[in-house]
Design a protein around this motif. Structure first.
Motif, PDB file in Angstrom:
ATOM      1  N   LYS A 776       0.837  -1.208   0.000  1.00 49.40           N
ATOM      2  CA  LYS A 776       0.000   0.000   0.000  1.00 49.40           C
ATOM      3  C   LYS A 776       0.867   1.251   0.000  1.00 49.40           C
ATOM      4  CE  LYS A 776      -3.735  -2.220   2.642  1.00 49.40           C
ATOM      5  NZ  LYS A 776      -3.005  -3.376   3.166  1.00 49.40           N
ATOM      6  N   LYS A 777       1.943   1.189   0.761  1.00 47.63           N
ATOM      7  CA  LYS A 777       2.908   2.274   0.801  1.00 47.63           C
ATOM      8  C   LYS A 777       4.248   1.738   0.330  1.00 47.63           C
ATOM      9  CE  LYS A 777       0.730   4.457   4.853  1.00 47.63           C
ATOM     10  NZ  LYS A 777       0.961   4.898   6.253  1.00 47.63           N
ATOM     11  N   VAL A 778       4.938   2.502  -0.466  1.00 48.56           N
ATOM     12  CA  VAL A 778       6.233   2.073  -0.984  1.00 48.56           C
ATOM     13  C   VAL A 778       7.324   2.938  -0.368  1.00 48.56           C
ATOM     14  CG1 VAL A 778       7.675   1.822  -3.038  1.00 48.56           C
ATOM     15  CG2 VAL A 778       5.242   1.260  -3.142  1.00 48.56           C
ATOM     16  N   ALA A 779       8.384   2.286   0.105  1.00 42.99           N
ATOM     17  CA  ALA A 779       9.528   3.017   0.652  1.00 42.99           C
ATOM     18  C   ALA A 779      10.798   2.304   0.222  1.00 42.99           C
ATOM     19  CB  ALA A 779       9.447   3.077   2.177  1.00 42.99           C
ATOM     20  N   HIS A 780      11.755   3.055  -0.302  1.00 41.69           N
ATOM     21  CA  HIS A 780      13.051   2.490  -0.657  1.00 41.69           C
ATOM     22  C   HIS A 780      13.948   2.492   0.573  1.00 41.69           C
ATOM     23  CE1 HIS A 780      12.737   2.025  -5.041  1.00 41.69           C
ATOM     24  NE2 HIS A 780      11.851   3.006  -4.941  1.00 41.69           N
TER      25      HIS A 780
END
Length: 852
Positions: A776-780
């Protein structure tokens, strides 16, 4: 008196030493085939595992030391090849022939090696002499073996399996019988042992006959009637045979190779005696001949024979088949006497009870339980046998039974015996006596039961399952609060068939006692309760409650929302790599228990589709028997994902090797550790990021850091390093090559490109990213400020990250949120240098927030 003893291990050396003490004038000579005598054959598996560190510890006596202590002459490397009883001579392979007044044959036994292809390959071992154990351990270490197949599920096979497991190998045990420890334990006790071994990491395959040992230049596994099983080494622990081949034309009476003797160890030939593994003795209960290839029997009969040879009378009254074994981890097992099946075959009217009792005061640290089966004669109540499994001193339970059986005791004879008691050692009423009490209640009719074997065979069909746990624990069963039962159970007729099930059987007995007083006429207690039985109960109306759906989800079974009782079951593949044999098992499982379809998840696990609720446990059991497991859900470390690593042209690291270590240490090793949320790990072999390591909670990427020698640079107009740099961070400026270390992704593609040797040296290592996420949320993720040199460093940092997440994460937040909230610099410092109290963190109570 001139006495020759052929054989120099347990029976031979015991006979010779005792004989010499009894009669100092006797001339006693031991001839032995090997170079060692009096070695600790029973300790060989523990040398393999490292508990016994060096060869010298296995040798009880050297020939020289033994001769000096006893006065017995010892001749080593003397293999007997013939016996002339009429001439009273023994001939040896080296051409010598020696005379005797009395001859003792103590040649022991040899491992049985079936005549199959591959049996002589390097990497195939038996386990009988110190050299066998030494060679096995050395081979495993020098060849960096990671897996083993043990053929044979008896005492030695399981001891070897435990010790190979302790050395870090993946172990598969294969037996052609339908259970482990056949003829030693009854089927339900063997099934319990099997489940316990599998839960500790040993794969068990039964009903599989050995057909071939696979491999070309060295062993690579086995082919059986049930399929192929891979292993870097193979141990043949199928059993032993009496070492009596050289006596075939001697006139000795033998039974299946074992020399027949009387109760004073005499053979049918004058002045010829036999003791130890080469001789047949007697069963103390039945009086029938029995082969007892045990070090204990060898020493006892050897001592008796020495006394008989020197004028005393020492009658050997027979063996009971007593044995005890240390299994994987904290599991021990012991037995003596007749099994239930053996007692029936011997003509006894048999009654048994299987029960679970505390092994010491329940409040004492490390207290555990004994699973005990007693076998007795119904009419006389005479004790016939015992089988015990548990973490504690099972040998004390077995030894009490040995004494009682030898004395002809009935179970009631133990009731008031004054056994030792203190909380660290036992319970106030000894666990053996508790087992006797339970059997006495069954004999009197006060305790009416189904045995585990009866339950497994379907005899409880038609009985309504009543859950008597302190709180509801059996899906689909009706829970009854024991403390509140003072009147007939609401909605349950007095004549209804009721199966009372608790954790061990004790609370079930208490409820049965109350229900009988209230007029119930058809109750049965399940012996051993849910501790040793796979209990099933039908849900009212066939509707699965939410709690049960949640429970099976935790096993890796996700509900197919189109149906009320159909699930897709995740099979863990460790890192996306499975063998052809595992493929076949999964395909068969899908056909037997599911819809026949298998899908691949994004986490590189396989899902068996369309599994009906009632097939979930049989499916899990089937997979477990073949070394596979389900899972991959919940607030836990998830299965590890890896790319192809060094099998890819870009690969810089052995990703499969590293990911398997991560899997064993953190997916398996931390499987009981709840985290604030799921924790995903990915391993990439190079910066191409095929498995997107930086989008996982923790990502590991193989690195090749250039260690440039710019003094060799000639400032070529067409620089090959610059031309081949995929990320364009290598540039020639002002006649010199420059590489932006902050922008370089350390892919290693520049290696060997400079013809003048600017880039010949590289630092191999790993970069670790933390705080990535997709969904749902993308974080590198962000890389830690260090390149890690070794896999061990990586494993240490991964563990610190998991512990930090457990300690400082908030229920429901992903690791990315934890890193963001605490700040990257803080987390970076904690993972690289700060102290984390592992024991304290693992003791914390943490609530997980993952919903899938």
């Amino acid at each position: 008196m001139n006495v020759i003893v052929i054989g120099g291990v347990a029976a031979g050396t015991k006979t010779a030493a005792k004989l010499k003490r009894q009669d100092r004038s006797a001339k006693v000579t031991v001839y032995t085939k090997g170079k060692d005598i009096s070695y600790a054959g029973c300790g060989l598996p523990y040398y393999v595992g490292g508990s016994i560190e060096n060869r010298e510890e296995l040798i009880v006596n050297t020939p020289e030391k033994y001769a000096g202590l006893t006065g017995v002459e010892v001749r080593t490397q003397m293999e007997a090849v013939g016996l002339n009883a009429q001439a009273k001579t023994v001939s040896f392979e080296n051409g010598e022939t020696v005379s005797y007044d009395k001859l003792v044959i103590a040649t022991g036994a040899v491992p049985f090696v079936p005549d199959v292809a591959g049996k002589d390959l390097p990497g195939v071992f038996t386990m009988r002499t110190p050299d066998d154990a030494i060679d096995l351990r050395a081979y495993a270490e020098s060849n960096h073996c990671r897996s083993a197949v043990v053929v044979g599920g008896g005492f030695i096979g399981l001891e070897i399996a435990e010790n190979l497991l302790a050395k870090g190998l993946k172990v598969t045990v294969v037996d052609m019988a339908n259970q482990v420890m056949p003829n030693l334990f009854d089927v339900e006790m063997a099934a319990y042992i099997r489940r316990q071994l599998q839960s500790r990491g040993i794969r068990i395959i039964t009903g599989a006959g050995l057909e071939e040992i696979l491999g070309n230049e060295k062993a690579a596994g086995i082919r059986t009637s049930a399929g192929n099983f891979d292993g870097d080494l193979v141990v043949l622990a199928i059993g032993v045979r009496p070492a009596t081949g050289f006596l075939s034309d001697s006139g000795l009476l033998m039974n299946r190779g074992a020399i027949v003797v009387d109760q004073q160890q005499k053979t049918n030939l004058n002045d010829v005696y036999a003791v130890g593994d080469c001789a047949q003795v007697y069963n103390r209960i039945t009086g029938k001949g029995q082969w007892s290839a045990m070090g204990s029997t060898a020493n006892i009969t050897g001592r008796c024979l020495a006394r008989n040879l020197t004028g005393d009378t020492a009658v050997y009254k027979g063996c009971l088949g007593t044995g005890v074994v240390k299994l994987a981890g904290d599991l021990n097992a012991g037995r003596t006497g007749l099994t239930g099946e053996q007692a029936k075959e011997a003509g006894y009217d048999v009654i048994t009870v299987t029960c679970v009792t505390d092994d010491k005061a329940h409040y004492y640290p490390d207290a555990s339980a004994f699973v005990t089966k007693l076998i007795a004669e119904r009419n006389t109540h005479k004790l016939l046998g015992i089988q015990v499994v548990g973490a504690g001193a099972v040998d004390k339970m077995v030894d009490i039974a040995v004494t009682g059986i030898a004395m002809g005791a009935a179970v009631e004879d133990f009731d008031t015996m004054d056994f030792s008691y203190a909380p660290p050692f036992s319970t106030a009423i000894h666990p053996f006596v508790q087992a006797c009490y339970i059997l006495e209640n069954k004999l009197s009719g006060a305790f009416e039961t189904f045995t585990p074997d009866e339950y497994a065979s379907g005899k409880a069909k038609g009985y309504r399952v009543i859950d008597v746990h302190p709180s509801a624990a059996i899906p689909g069963a009706e829970w009854v609060n024991l403390s509140k039962v003072t009147a007939p159970l609401e909605g349950i007729d007095l004549e209804e068939k009721l199966l009372l099930v608790c954790a061990r059987g004790k609370r079930g007995y208490f409820l049965q006692n109350r229900l009988k007083a209230l007029g119930y006429t058809n109750t049965r207690v399940l012996e051993g309760g849910a501790s040793i039985n796979n209990v099933k109960a039908a849900f009212a109306g066939g509707v699965l409650p939410a709690a049960e759906i949640k429970r099976v989800k935790g096993l890796g079974c996700l509900q197919d929302k189109r149906y009320a009782d159909v699930f897709n079951v995740r099979v863990i593949t460790r890192n996306g790599k499975i063998t052809a044999g595992e493929h076949r098992v999964i395909a068969e499982a899908s056909e037997r228990f599911g819809s026949g379809a298998v899908t691949m998840t994004t986490r590189l696990t396989l899902e068996i589709q369309g599994v009906k609720y009632e097939n979930i446990q049989p499916l899990i059991d089937f997979l477990g028997e073949h070394g596979l497991s389900t899972g991959g859900t919940g607030s836990l470390v998830r299965p590890v994902v890896s790319c192809k690593g060094t099998t890819c042209q870009y690969g810089l690291a052995d990703t499969y090797g590293l990911s398997e270590k991560l899997h064993e240490r953190f997916y398996v090793g931390y499987h009981g550790v709840t985290l604030p949320h799921k924790f995903k790990i990915a391993v990439g072999g190079c910066p191409n990021n095929c498995v997107k390591p930086d989008l996982n909670d923790l990502g590991i990427v193989g690195q090749r850091v250039p260690m440039a020698d710019f003094s060799k640079c000639r400032g070529c107009k067409k620089c090959q390093v610059e031309e081949n740099c995929p990320v364009k961070v290598a540039k020639v400026a002002d006649g010199k090559l420059h590489i932006d270390a902050n922008a370089c992704n350390n892919c290693g593609r520049c290696k060997g490109k400079c013809p003048f040797g600017v880039l010949e040296e590289y630092k191999e290592g790993f970069k670790i990213y933390i705080g990535g996420r997709w969904g749902k949320k993308v974080a590198h993720g962000t890389p830690l400020t260090k390149i890690f040199d070794s896999e061990e460093e990586v494993l240490e940092v991964v563990e610190r990250a998991i512990l930090l997440f457990r300690d400082e994460g908030i229920s429901g937040e992903r690791f990315a949120d934890t890193v963001s909230r605490l700040g990257f610099d803080y987390v970076n410092e904690k993972l690289l240098s700060d102290t984390i109290d592992k024991a304290a963190v693992l003791q914390k109570t943490v609530k997980g927030g993952a919903t899938c």
